[in-house]
Design a protein around this motif. Structure first.
Motif, mmCIF file in Angstrom:
data_model
loop_
_atom_site.group_PDB
_atom_site.id
_atom_site.type_symbol
_atom_site.label_atom_id
_atom_site.label_comp_id
_atom_site.label_asym_id
_atom_site.label_seq_id
_atom_site.Cartn_x
_atom_site.Cartn_y
_atom_site.Cartn_z
ATOM 1 N N LEU A 113 -1.089 -7.346 4.053
ATOM 2 C CA LEU A 113 -1.030 -5.937 3.586
ATOM 3 C C LEU A 113 -0.648 -5.121 1.945
ATOM 4 C CD1 LEU A 113 -2.461 -3.730 3.976
ATOM 5 C CD2 LEU A 113 -0.505 -3.601 6.085
ATOM 6 N N THR A 114 0.513 -6.530 2.378
ATOM 7 C CA THR A 114 2.066 -5.718 1.464
ATOM 8 C C THR A 114 1.317 -6.240 0.337
ATOM 9 O OG1 THR A 114 3.784 -5.444 2.990
ATOM 10 C CG2 THR A 114 3.991 -6.124 0.548
ATOM 11 N N ALA A 115 0.526 -7.159 0.459
ATOM 12 C CA ALA A 115 -0.189 -8.331 -1.297
ATOM 13 C C ALA A 115 -0.662 -6.885 -1.766
ATOM 14 C CB ALA A 115 0.037 -9.725 -0.984
ATOM 15 N N PHE A 116 -1.758 -6.892 -0.620
ATOM 16 C CA PHE A 116 -2.619 -6.366 -1.343
ATOM 17 C C PHE A 116 -2.417 -4.859 -1.974
ATOM 18 C CE2 PHE A 116 -5.710 -2.402 0.137
ATOM 19 C CZ PHE A 116 -6.919 -2.887 -0.667
ATOM 20 N N LEU A 117 -1.810 -3.552 -1.382
ATOM 21 C CA LEU A 117 -0.899 -2.148 -1.590
ATOM 22 C C LEU A 117 -0.128 -2.876 -2.965
ATOM 23 C CD1 LEU A 117 0.072 -1.511 1.780
ATOM 24 C CD2 LEU A 117 -1.361 -0.293 0.505
ATOM 25 N N THR B 297 -0.781 -5.187 -4.934
ATOM 26 C CA THR B 297 -2.090 -5.685 -6.350
ATOM 27 C C THR B 297 -2.670 -4.901 -6.875
ATOM 28 O OG1 THR B 297 -2.318 -7.222 -5.161
ATOM 29 C CG2 THR B 297 -0.409 -7.683 -6.116
ATOM 30 N N LYS B 298 -3.814 -4.842 -5.566
ATOM 31 C CA LYS B 298 -5.026 -3.985 -5.751
ATOM 32 C C LYS B 298 -4.915 -2.155 -6.142
ATOM 33 C CE LYS B 298 -7.696 -7.883 -4.700
ATOM 34 N NZ LYS B 298 -9.218 -8.643 -3.443
ATOM 35 N N ALA B 299 -4.653 -2.236 -4.777
ATOM 36 C CA ALA B 299 -4.304 -0.662 -5.054
ATOM 37 C C ALA B 299 -2.766 -0.595 -5.474
ATOM 38 C CB ALA B 299 -4.008 -0.328 -3.315
ATOM 39 N N GLN B 300 -1.828 -0.261 -5.265
ATOM 40 C CA GLN B 300 -0.845 -0.080 -6.304
ATOM 41 C C GLN B 300 -0.132 0.957 -5.719
ATOM 42 O OE1 GLN B 300 -2.202 -0.359 -10.555
ATOM 43 N NE2 GLN B 300 -1.515 -2.281 -10.315
ATOM 44 N N LEU B 301 -0.232 1.188 -3.663
ATOM 45 C CA LEU B 301 0.266 2.376 -3.287
ATOM 46 C C LEU B 301 0.729 2.086 -2.539
ATOM 47 C CD1 LEU B 301 -3.736 4.145 -3.145
ATOM 48 C CD2 LEU B 301 -1.866 4.983 -4.934
ATOM 49 N N SER B 302 1.506 2.996 -2.190
ATOM 50 C CA SER B 302 2.341 2.653 -0.247
ATOM 51 C C SER B 302 1.302 3.000 0.616
ATOM 52 C CB SER B 302 2.956 3.929 -0.023
ATOM 53 O OG SER B 302 2.850 5.516 0.538
ATOM 54 N N GLU B 303 2.206 2.540 1.650
ATOM 55 C CA GLU B 303 0.941 2.000 2.819
ATOM 56 C C GLU B 303 0.584 3.328 3.376
ATOM 57 O OE1 GLU B 303 0.393 0.815 7.184
ATOM 58 O OE2 GLU B 303 2.333 -0.567 5.581
ATOM 59 N N ARG B 304 1.928 4.627 3.160
ATOM 60 C CA ARG B 304 1.760 5.526 3.714
ATOM 61 C C ARG B 304 0.722 6.261 2.973
ATOM 62 N NH1 ARG B 304 6.760 8.545 4.551
ATOM 63 N NH2 ARG B 304 6.232 8.001 6.889
ATOM 64 N N GLU B 305 0.328 6.117 1.581
ATOM 65 C CA GLU B 305 -0.616 7.053 0.685
ATOM 66 C C GLU B 305 -2.231 6.547 1.078
ATOM 67 O OE1 GLU B 305 1.760 7.666 -3.712
ATOM 68 O OE2 GLU B 305 1.705 5.600 -2.979
ATOM 69 N N ALA B 306 -2.195 5.475 0.762
ATOM 70 C CA ALA B 306 -3.321 4.522 1.244
ATOM 71 C C ALA B 306 -3.877 5.200 1.970
ATOM 72 C CB ALA B 306 -2.925 3.139 1.210
ATOM 73 N N ALA C 76 -3.890 8.084 3.220
ATOM 74 C CA ALA C 76 -4.604 9.124 3.315
ATOM 75 C C ALA C 76 -5.594 8.901 3.125
ATOM 76 C CB ALA C 76 -3.076 10.106 2.678
ATOM 77 N N GLY C 77 -6.193 8.244 2.211
ATOM 78 C CA GLY C 77 -7.475 8.419 1.479
ATOM 79 C C GLY C 77 -6.918 7.720 0.040
ATOM 80 N N ASN C 78 -6.026 7.896 0.011
ATOM 81 C CA ASN C 78 -6.373 8.126 -2.230
ATOM 82 C C ASN C 78 -6.656 6.590 -2.275
ATOM 83 O OD1 ASN C 78 -4.883 9.889 -1.620
ATOM 84 N ND2 ASN C 78 -2.805 9.294 -1.986
ATOM 85 N N LEU C 79 -8.289 6.214 -1.374
ATOM 86 C CA LEU C 79 -8.385 4.524 -2.331
ATOM 87 C C LEU C 79 -9.982 5.065 -2.582
ATOM 88 C CD1 LEU C 79 -6.697 1.817 0.496
ATOM 89 C CD2 LEU C 79 -6.138 2.469 -2.233
ATOM 90 N N PRO C 80 -9.964 3.818 -3.335
ATOM 91 C CA PRO C 80 -11.699 3.891 -4.104
ATOM 92 C C PRO C 80 -12.776 3.089 -2.704
ATOM 93 C CG PRO C 80 -10.821 3.041 -5.783
ATOM 94 C CD PRO C 80 -10.041 3.682 -4.212
ATOM 95 N N GLU C 81 -13.858 3.316 -2.385
ATOM 96 C CA GLU C 81 -15.040 3.025 -0.697
ATOM 97 C C GLU C 81 -14.058 1.974 -0.858
ATOM 98 O OE1 GLU C 81 -16.478 3.049 2.338
ATOM 99 O OE2 GLU C 81 -15.684 4.707 1.196
ATOM 100 N N GLY C 82 -14.344 0.398 -2.208
ATOM 101 C CA GLY C 82 -14.381 -0.554 -1.674
ATOM 102 C C GLY C 82 -13.127 -0.863 -1.394
ATOM 103 N N LEU C 83 -11.904 -0.213 -1.742
ATOM 104 C CA LEU C 83 -10.838 -0.795 -1.593
ATOM 105 C C LEU C 83 -10.020 0.199 0.073
ATOM 106 C CD1 LEU C 83 -9.626 -0.414 -4.989
ATOM 107 C CD2 LEU C 83 -9.364 -2.628 -4.298
ATOM 108 N N ARG D 167 -9.536 -2.787 7.236
ATOM 109 C CA ARG D 167 -9.495 -4.547 7.401
ATOM 110 C C ARG D 167 -8.230 -5.235 7.634
ATOM 111 N NH1 ARG D 167 -10.239 -9.801 6.295
ATOM 112 N NH2 ARG D 167 -9.270 -9.402 4.262
ATOM 113 N N LEU D 168 -7.207 -4.860 6.350
ATOM 114 C CA LEU D 168 -5.965 -5.476 7.077
ATOM 115 C C LEU D 168 -4.699 -4.873 7.221
ATOM 116 C CD1 LEU D 168 -5.356 -5.957 2.860
ATOM 117 C CD2 LEU D 168 -6.145 -8.447 5.413
ATOM 118 N N ARG D 169 -5.305 -3.417 8.020
ATOM 119 C CA ARG D 169 -4.625 -2.499 8.519
ATOM 120 C C ARG D 169 -4.200 -2.662 9.758
ATOM 121 N NH1 ARG D 169 -3.606 3.600 8.232
ATOM 122 N NH2 ARG D 169 -1.261 4.179 8.960
#
Length: 113
Positions: free
Chosen positions: A29-33, A35-44, A46-53, A59-61
């Motif tokens: 989860l940390t690696a995903f955030l 590299t791919k998302a470039q967000l903190s877990e809190r930001e992700a 909150a819904g600040n991700l595109p649908e695929g991500l 799933r990772l959470r």
């Protein structure tokens, strides 16, 4: 009083023995955030991700939460028991809440000494 002995402070030398915990899902989860998302877990969350991500994040959470539950169950099994040979454990530094890490290539050779 003159007959009292001043003992050194041992507060910083206290470790808590804990059952070895799993971190694989948390690392994923940390690696995903990072590299791919470039967000903190809190930001992700909150819904600040595109649908695929967002699907991958959910799933990772979920896997991370399952891993945390398994770690708690493992801790409950060993809580209050003595540490026996071949049972993996971790040492948690009480003051800093960080785990002690041993780098095997730097450890002394027990059989050679």
């Amino acid at each position: 009083r003159e007959d009292e002995i001043a003992l050194p402070e041992f507060e910083g030398c206290v470790f808590q023995i804990q059952a070895k915990q799993a971190y694989h899902a948390q690392d994923n989860l940390t690696a995903f955030l990072a590299t791919k998302a470039q967000l903190s877990e809190r930001e992700a969350a909150a819904g600040n991700l595109p649908e695929g991500l967002a699907k991958e994040f959910k799933r990772l959470r979920a896997m991370t939460e399952k891993e945390r539950c398994q770690n708690r169950e493992e801790m409950a099994i060993y809580r209050g028991r003595e540490v026996r040979f071949s049972v993996p454990f971790q040492l948690l530094h009480v003051k800093s809440h960080k785990f002690l890490r041993l780098h095997l290539r730097n450890a002394a050779d027990a059989e050679g000494t």
